[in-house]
Design a protein around this motif. Structure first.
Motif, short mmCIF file in Angstrom:
data_model
loop_
_atom_site.label_atom_id
_atom_site.label_comp_id
_atom_site.label_asym_id
_atom_site.label_seq_id
_atom_site.Cartn_x
_atom_site.Cartn_y
_atom_site.Cartn_z
N GLY A 191 0.77 -1.18 -0.05
CA GLY A 191 -0.02 -0.01 -0.09
C GLY A 191 0.79 1.16 -0.05
N ARG A 192 0.22 2.44 -0.33
CA ARG A 192 0.91 3.59 -0.25
C ARG A 192 -0.32 4.78 0.11
N PRO A 193 0.27 5.72 0.46
CA PRO A 193 -0.67 6.77 0.68
C PRO A 193 -1.23 7.42 -0.77
N LEU A 194 -2.17 7.92 -0.65
CA LEU A 194 -2.78 8.97 -2.10
C LEU A 194 -2.76 10.28 -1.75
N PRO A 195 -2.43 11.31 -2.69
CA PRO A 195 -2.11 11.09 -3.85
C PRO A 195 -0.90 10.76 -4.29
N LEU A 196 -0.76 10.25 -5.51
CA LEU A 196 0.74 9.75 -6.03
C LEU A 196 1.56 10.83 -6.52
N ARG A 197 1.01 12.32 -6.42
CA ARG A 197 1.65 13.13 -7.32
C ARG A 197 3.23 13.45 -6.82
N ASP A 198 3.56 13.14 -5.59
CA ASP A 198 4.86 13.42 -5.10
C ASP A 198 5.93 12.39 -5.94
N GLN A 199 5.39 11.33 -6.62
CA GLN A 199 6.32 10.50 -7.31
C GLN A 199 6.77 10.96 -8.72
N PRO A 200 8.03 10.63 -9.06
CA PRO A 200 8.56 11.03 -10.50
C PRO A 200 7.81 10.28 -11.36
N PRO A 201 7.75 10.77 -12.84
CA PRO A 201 6.87 9.98 -13.83
C PRO A 201 7.28 8.63 -13.85
N ARG A 202 8.28 7.98 -13.65
CA ARG A 202 8.87 6.65 -13.71
C ARG A 202 9.46 6.07 -12.70
#
Ligand SMILES: CC(C)(COP(=O)(O)OP(=O)(O)OC[C@H]1O[C@@H](n2cnc3c(N)ncnc32)[C@H](O)[C@@H]1OP(=O)(O)O)[C@@H](O)C(=O)NCCC(=O)NCCS
Length: 202
Positions: A191-202
């Motif tokens: 699992g992981r928290p949302l949102p994902l926007r702190d992740q790099p594009p790949r």
């Protein structure tokens, strides 16, 4: 000179529940091929996938690429829905967390508000181009839940595309080596928290 990759870049599209029901054979064929399951598995899965489309918070996305006639052919599918206490998967994960020693407060936090990533599959001929990651990002965009949970088969050294993708996107362990009722294979719940926007594009 290095070989030129002529694989067409898939495009992604949101699916309505009716879209998925209408293209269920195509989506299940990807699932069976990607997971390496025996032919016929799709007949058992069809009623379950159909039922899932009616669950609250259901969302589906797909990747398409032109076939040899230029018609759009589905090459990837992902869907999920909002987790809830009456669901079999919720109850299994709660029991798995309890057995692995998690405290009640931690269980409530993890299972209190989550999106279940139920299925994510890319046709083997389309894998390795970032399509699975793109589908997952689109599926999770603007979800209202606090986190996303999924289960995936355990594999030695976490060495397959699914594990690499989930780790790259910041998924961490919730339960490891868990056996769901009726399935002898060990699974990991991640699992992981949302949102994902702190992740790099790949
Ligand atoms: C898991 C699965 C959905 C991932 O889909 P995918 O399109 O192959 O995977 P990704 O989006 O992560 O593709 C990225 C891979 O392509 C490479 N890549 C090449 N070009 C890329 C690009 N432009 N952008 C991102 N990645 C790119 C990456 O390096 C990565 O390589 P890696 O898998 O060796 O780490 C797919 O492999 C699959 O269906 N597997 C079988 C079924 C399964 O296990 N499903 C999950 C069950 S829980």
């Amino acid at each position: 000179m290095s070989p030129v990759d002529t694989t067409p870049t898939p495009y992604l599209a949101e699916l309505s529940a009716a879209d998925l029901r209408g293209r269920l054979d195509e989506a299940l064929a990807i699932y069976v091929e990607a997971m390496g399951y025996p032919r016929g598995t799709e007949f058992h899965r069809a009623p379950m996938w159909t039922e899932h489309t009616g669950r609250p918070g259901w969302r589906g996305v797909a990747a398409f690429a032109p076939d040899s006639d230029g018609n759009p052919s589905m090459v990837g599918i992902a869907y999920g829905y909002r987790g809830a206490p009456h669901q079999w998967w919720y109850q299994q994960v709660r029991e798995g967390m309890r057995r692995s020693g998690a405290e009640t407060g931690a269980i409530e936090t993890v299972l209190g508000d989550y999106f279940e990533l139920t299925e994510l599959h890319v046709s083997p001929r389309a894998q390795g181009h970032g399509t699975g990651g793109a589908l997952l990002r689109l599926l999770l965009t603007d979800r209202p839940e606090a986190r996303v949970l999924l289960s995936t088969p355990e594999v030695p050294h976490e060495d397959n595309r699914a594990w690499r993708l989930y780790r790259r996107l910041g998924f961490t362990d919730v339960v490891r080596h868990f056996r769901f009722t009726g399935d002898s294979r060990p699974f990991a719940v991640l699992g992981r928290p949302l949102p994902l926007r702190d992740q790099p594009p790949r």
